[in-house]
Every structure is written in structure tokens, then in C-alpha cells.
Design a protein around this motif. Structure first.
Motif, PDB file in Angstrom:
ATOM      1  N   GLY A   1      42.170  48.548  36.690  1.00 41.06           N
ATOM      2  CA  GLY A   1      40.867  48.961  36.178  1.00 41.06           C
ATOM      3  C   GLY A   1      40.068  47.817  35.591  1.00 41.06           C
ATOM      4  N   LEU A   2      40.720  46.688  35.310  1.00 42.77           N
ATOM      5  CA  LEU A   2      40.040  45.510  34.769  1.00 42.77           C
ATOM      6  C   LEU A   2      39.622  44.527  35.858  1.00 42.77           C
ATOM      7  CD1 LEU A   2      42.494  44.826  31.786  1.00 42.77           C
ATOM      8  CD2 LEU A   2      40.324  46.074  31.704  1.00 42.77           C
ATOM      9  N   LEU A   3      39.991  44.823  37.097  1.00 40.45           N
ATOM     10  CA  LEU A   3      39.771  43.886  38.198  1.00 40.45           C
ATOM     11  C   LEU A   3      38.667  44.371  39.140  1.00 40.45           C
ATOM     12  CD1 LEU A   3      43.550  43.386  39.085  1.00 40.45           C
ATOM     13  CD2 LEU A   3      42.121  41.829  37.739  1.00 40.45           C
ATOM     14  N   PRO A   4      37.949  43.446  39.758  1.00 43.89           N
ATOM     15  CA  PRO A   4      36.937  43.850  40.749  1.00 43.89           C
ATOM     16  C   PRO A   4      37.570  44.426  42.011  1.00 43.89           C
ATOM     17  CG  PRO A   4      37.142  41.458  40.687  1.00 43.89           C
ATOM     18  CD  PRO A   4      37.953  41.987  39.538  1.00 43.89           C
ATOM     19  N   LYS A   5      38.781  43.982  42.342  1.00 48.74           N
ATOM     20  CA  LYS A   5      39.550  44.550  43.453  1.00 48.74           C
ATOM     21  C   LYS A   5      40.921  44.917  42.912  1.00 48.74           C
ATOM     22  CE  LYS A   5      37.293  41.810  47.087  1.00 48.74           C
ATOM     23  NZ  LYS A   5      37.504  40.801  48.165  1.00 48.74           N
ATOM     24  N   PRO A   6      41.308  46.181  43.002  1.00 47.18           N
ATOM     25  CA  PRO A   6      42.566  46.605  42.395  1.00 47.18           C
ATOM     26  C   PRO A   6      43.780  45.950  43.033  1.00 47.18           C
ATOM     27  CG  PRO A   6      41.681  48.329  43.797  1.00 47.18           C
ATOM     28  CD  PRO A   6      40.612  47.272  43.695  1.00 47.18           C
ATOM     29  N   ILE A   7      44.864  45.927  42.293  1.00 51.02           N
ATOM     30  CA  ILE A   7      46.134  45.435  42.825  1.00 51.02           C
ATOM     31  C   ILE A   7      46.532  46.313  44.010  1.00 51.02           C
ATOM     32  CG2 ILE A   7      48.585  45.118  42.293  1.00 51.02           C
ATOM     33  CD1 ILE A   7      47.661  44.725  39.334  1.00 51.02           C
ATOM     34  N   PRO A   8      46.895  45.719  45.152  1.00 54.59           N
ATOM     35  CA  PRO A   8      47.219  46.525  46.343  1.00 54.59           C
ATOM     36  C   PRO A   8      48.291  47.577  46.058  1.00 54.59           C
ATOM     37  CG  PRO A   8      47.019  44.222  46.930  1.00 54.59           C
ATOM     38  CD  PRO A   8      46.944  44.277  45.430  1.00 54.59           C
ATOM     39  N   ASN A   9      48.014  48.784  46.488  1.00 54.39           N
ATOM     40  CA  ASN A   9      48.934  49.899  46.257  1.00 54.39           C
ATOM     41  C   ASN A   9      49.828  50.085  47.479  1.00 54.39           C
ATOM     42  OD1 ASN A   9      50.173  52.136  45.174  1.00 54.39           O
ATOM     43  ND2 ASN A   9      48.548  53.544  45.782  1.00 54.39           N
TER      44      ASN A   9
ATOM     45  N   THR B   1      38.443  36.982  42.576  1.00 47.95           N
ATOM     46  CA  THR B   1      37.226  36.409  42.001  1.00 47.95           C
ATOM     47  C   THR B   1      36.030  37.276  42.353  1.00 47.95           C
ATOM     48  OG1 THR B   1      38.118  34.165  42.201  1.00 47.95           O
ATOM     49  CG2 THR B   1      35.731  34.366  41.921  1.00 47.95           C
ATOM     50  N   ASP B   2      35.102  37.416  41.401  1.00 45.26           N
ATOM     51  CA  ASP B   2      33.822  38.050  41.718  1.00 45.26           C
ATOM     52  C   ASP B   2      32.705  37.056  41.426  1.00 45.26           C
ATOM     53  OD1 ASP B   2      33.482  38.071  38.975  1.00 45.26           O
ATOM     54  OD2 ASP B   2      33.794  40.239  38.753  1.00 45.26           O
ATOM     55  N   SER B   3      31.487  37.510  41.313  1.00 45.29           N
ATOM     56  CA  SER B   3      30.338  36.603  41.185  1.00 45.29           C
ATOM     57  C   SER B   3      30.284  35.881  39.843  1.00 45.29           C
ATOM     58  CB  SER B   3      29.032  37.385  41.376  1.00 45.29           C
ATOM     59  OG  SER B   3      28.929  38.407  40.391  1.00 45.29           O
ATOM     60  N   THR B   4      31.057  36.324  38.866  1.00 46.01           N
ATOM     61  CA  THR B   4      30.983  35.712  37.534  1.00 46.01           C
ATOM     62  C   THR B   4      32.314  35.208  36.998  1.00 46.01           C
ATOM     63  OG1 THR B   4      31.301  37.852  36.418  1.00 46.01           O
ATOM     64  CG2 THR B   4      29.031  37.180  36.903  1.00 46.01           C
ATOM     65  N   SER B   5      33.438  35.729  37.519  1.00 45.59           N
ATOM     66  CA  SER B   5      34.705  35.468  36.830  1.00 45.59           C
ATOM     67  C   SER B   5      35.882  35.292  37.786  1.00 45.59           C
ATOM     68  CB  SER B   5      35.029  36.621  35.875  1.00 45.59           C
ATOM     69  OG  SER B   5      33.987  36.845  34.952  1.00 45.59           O
ATOM     70  N   HIS B   6      36.904  34.584  37.266  1.00 40.51           N
ATOM     71  CA  HIS B   6      38.217  34.533  37.890  1.00 40.51           C
ATOM     72  C   HIS B   6      39.117  35.552  37.172  1.00 40.51           C
ATOM     73  CE1 HIS B   6      37.534  30.971  40.304  1.00 40.51           C
ATOM     74  NE2 HIS B   6      37.186  30.257  39.244  1.00 40.51           N
ATOM     75  N   TYR B   7      40.001  36.193  37.940  1.00 35.53           N
ATOM     76  CA  TYR B   7      40.968  37.135  37.367  1.00 35.53           C
ATOM     77  C   TYR B   7      42.357  36.717  37.847  1.00 35.53           C
ATOM     78  CZ  TYR B   7      36.742  39.999  36.899  1.00 35.53           C
ATOM     79  OH  TYR B   7      35.479  40.458  36.607  1.00 35.53           O
ATOM     80  N   LEU B   8      43.296  36.609  36.921  1.00 27.99           N
ATOM     81  CA  LEU B   8      44.648  36.200  37.259  1.00 27.99           C
ATOM     82  C   LEU B   8      45.637  37.179  36.631  1.00 27.99           C
ATOM     83  CD1 LEU B   8      42.901  33.472  36.138  1.00 27.99           C
ATOM     84  CD2 LEU B   8      44.732  32.354  37.399  1.00 27.99           C
ATOM     85  N   VAL B   9      46.602  37.644  37.426  1.00 30.47           N
ATOM     86  CA  VAL B   9      47.620  38.562  36.937  1.00 30.47           C
ATOM     87  C   VAL B   9      48.986  38.031  37.334  1.00 30.47           C
ATOM     88  CG1 VAL B   9      48.471  40.933  36.896  1.00 30.47           C
ATOM     89  CG2 VAL B   9      46.033  40.491  37.269  1.00 30.47           C
ATOM     90  N   SER B  10      49.906  38.027  36.366  1.00 37.61           N
ATOM     91  CA  SER B  10      51.288  37.629  36.617  1.00 37.61           C
ATOM     92  C   SER B  10      52.191  38.832  36.400  1.00 37.61           C
ATOM     93  CB  SER B  10      51.698  36.491  35.662  1.00 37.61           C
ATOM     94  OG  SER B  10      53.085  36.243  35.745  1.00 37.61           O
ATOM     95  N   PHE B  11      53.063  39.123  37.393  1.00 37.15           N
ATOM     96  CA  PHE B  11      54.003  40.234  37.277  1.00 37.15           C
ATOM     97  C   PHE B  11      55.375  39.661  36.914  1.00 37.15           C
ATOM     98  CE2 PHE B  11      51.157  41.111  40.997  1.00 37.15           C
ATOM     99  CZ  PHE B  11      50.314  41.993  40.354  1.00 37.15           C
ATOM    100  N   ARG B  12      55.837  39.865  35.683  1.00 40.36           N
ATOM    101  CA  ARG B  12      57.131  39.324  35.263  1.00 40.36           C
ATOM    102  C   ARG B  12      58.259  40.345  35.443  1.00 40.36           C
ATOM    103  NH1 ARG B  12      56.391  34.433  32.616  1.00 40.36           N
ATOM    104  NH2 ARG B  12      54.398  33.614  33.374  1.00 40.36           N
TER     105      ARG B  12
END
Length: 282
Positions: free
Chosen positions: A198-206, A220-231
Motif C-alpha cells: 500500500g506504500l508502493l506505486p506498484k505492489p509487491i508481486p502476488n 520508482t515513480d515520478s518523484t521517489s525511489h522505493y526499496l524493500v528488503s525481505f529478511r
């Protein structure tokens, strides 16, 4: 319009005199329905404390309207119900008894019942009933970062957030405080994949194996980078980890203890009644 104007004046009078206007049987009438009267004193008692003048006007108008409608309904009920249908003494007595019993039980729960639930109790219940805690969604532990496109040292950031080195984690947190517009390092708690998506412009693939074969997700969208790490992760339909359901188990055990407390109380009172001979069977 005259009615609304009159109510407005009344509300103003009630509001301005709430602190010094006595409630007496001779209090002026506000409204009446077939001889049943609503007085200023009764209206005063109904107005919440510390209410503003404007809110007092709105409350007064609403209260009078509800009182009149309720009184009309009661009048019709009195006229159209049979004596048997209007006999609610037993219902009122049953309700009073239930209310008093509930209040007494709650009082004893506060005075004598301990709400303490130990970790061992939680673990024992989980081990015994774990199959009742099946996940209905994917959950993860990890890192979420959102930062502007022009944020500095993006290459180093990608190294830090993928690292398991504690020193890199400290550096990463310092970097995020200075540059990220939003971030969450949730390595010690479970979060749903949907919450992060819900915080991402493109959701994590289901897809069934995405979390199994991917440790990172960047978009990435027009304003920001988004990074997610799954531990760490658990998939839908798996047994939920203990940490994820601890609060739910606590609530279950607390309710179970409350029920046991009430049952024991009832049995104690029963035995006490027999001993004191206040119980008679015919």
C-alpha cells in the motif's frame, strides 16, 4: 421558523444559566405531548458539560425533537397495546437483575482477578492450538525505504539495506533519518505484505514463489525511489509464527480466565449459600 427561533432562544437561556439555574418541579416547560411535559430543568441535565454555545443550540434542537418523537411513539404504544403486551414488569426485573449481577462481577474482576498471562502460558497454548492460527495473508520482516529521486549515495544505500552487518544497519538508519521521506525498519516484528504494498506505486508481486526467490524489491515513480528488503516471511495458509499471534492468544487466555473466575465465583457463592442455609429447595 417561529419554533426554531424559540428553541434557539431557549438553548441560549439554558446554556447561559446552566451553572445557576436550579432544577425544580416548577421548572418552565419546553415541550409537551398529550400532557407529558419536558422541562428546562430536565433539558439542562441532558446537556453535556463544557459544551460550547453553538453546540448547545444544536444539541437542544436535536434533544427536543427526539423527546417529542419518542413521546409520540410511547403514546401510540400505550393506546394500541393490550394490557398483557404492556406488562413489562418481569422484563424490567430480569434486566435489573442482569445489570446488577454484571456490575458485581466486574467489580470482583477488578478487585480480585489477576490479568497476568505468562509467556509460558502463551507458548503452551500456541503449541497446543497452533493449527487454529492459519495465516490469511503473507507476512514479512524487513525494511521499507522511500526517498527522493535526487537523494545522495543511492548506490551505497542499496548496499546498506541489503547488508546483514549491524554497523551497516546503524549507518542505514542514520542515512534514512537525514534523507528518506518515509522508512520503517521492521526486523523485529511481522508486517503484512499488503501493508507494505500500500506504500508502493506498484505492489509487491502476488505470485506463489516471489518471496521465496526474491529478497529485495525496488520500484520508482515520478518523484521517489522505493526499496524493500525481505529478511523473513511466512506465506498465506501457513501456521502463523508465535510472535504474530501473541496478542490474540493473550486475549483468548484472558477471556478464558475471566470465564473461569466467574464460574468459580458462582460455585463459591452456591456453596456459601448452602452452608448459611439461605437456599431452600421445595
Amino acid at each position: 421558523m417561529r419554533t426554531l427561533y424559540s428553541i434557539g432562544i431557549l438553548a441560549s437561556l439554558v446554556f447561559n444559566s446552566c451553572s445557576n439555574m436550579p432544577s425544580t418541579e416548577s421548572s418552565p416547560a419546553v415541550a409537551s405531548v398529550d400532557g407529558k411535559v419536558l422541562t428546562v430543568a430536565e433539558l439542562q441535565k441532558a446537556i453535556p458539560k463544557n459544551v460550547s454555545k453553538n453546540d448547545s443550540l444544536a444539541f437542544t434542537q436535536n434533544y427536543i425533537s427526539r423527546w417529542v418523537k419518542s413521546s409520540l411513539l410511547l403514546r401510540k404504544a400505550e393506546l394500541n397495546l393490550s394490557p398483557e403486551e404492556k406488562d413489562v414488569k418481569q422484563i424490567l426485573e430480569d434486566y435489573r437483575a442482569s445489570l446488577l449481577i454484571h456490575k458485581y462481577q466486574q467489580k470482583l474482576l477488578l478487585e480480585k482477578h489477576s490479568p497476568l498471562i505468562t509467556n509460558k502460558e502463551i507458548e503452551d497454548y500456541y503449541n497446543k492450538m497452533s493449527e487454529n492460527f492459519i495465516l490469511n495473508e503473507d507476512i514479512i520482516k524487513g525494511i521499507f525505504i522511500k526517498l527522493p529521486l535526487n537523494a545522495p549515495n543511492l548506490t551505497q544505500l542499496q548496499q546498506w539495506y541489503k547488508s546483514d552487518n549491524p554497523e551497516d544497519m546503524v549507518t542505514l538508519e542514520e542515512y534514512c533519518y537525514q534523507n528518506a521521506t518515509n522508512f520503517d525498519i521492521f526486523l523485529d516484528k511481522w508486517v503484512t505484505v499488503d501493508a507494505i504494498s500500500g506504500l508502493l506505486p506498484k505492489p509487491i508481486p502476488n505470485t506463489p514463489n516471489f518471496l521465496k526467490y526474491n529478497k529485495f524489491y525496488e520500484v520508482t515513480d515520478s518523484t521517489s525511489h522505493y526499496l524493500v528488503s525481505f529478511r523473513d516471511y511466512h506465506k498465506i495458509d501457513e501456521i502463523a509464527p508465535l510472535q504474530y499471534v501473541t496478542d490474540k492468544i493473550k486475549a483468548i487466555l484472558l477471556n478464558k480466565k475471566r470465564i473461569e473466575f466467574i464460574q468459580n465465583l458462582e460455585e463459591e457463592l452456591y456453596q456459601e449459600g448452602l452452608k448459611q442455609k439461605v437456599i431452600k429447595f421445595y
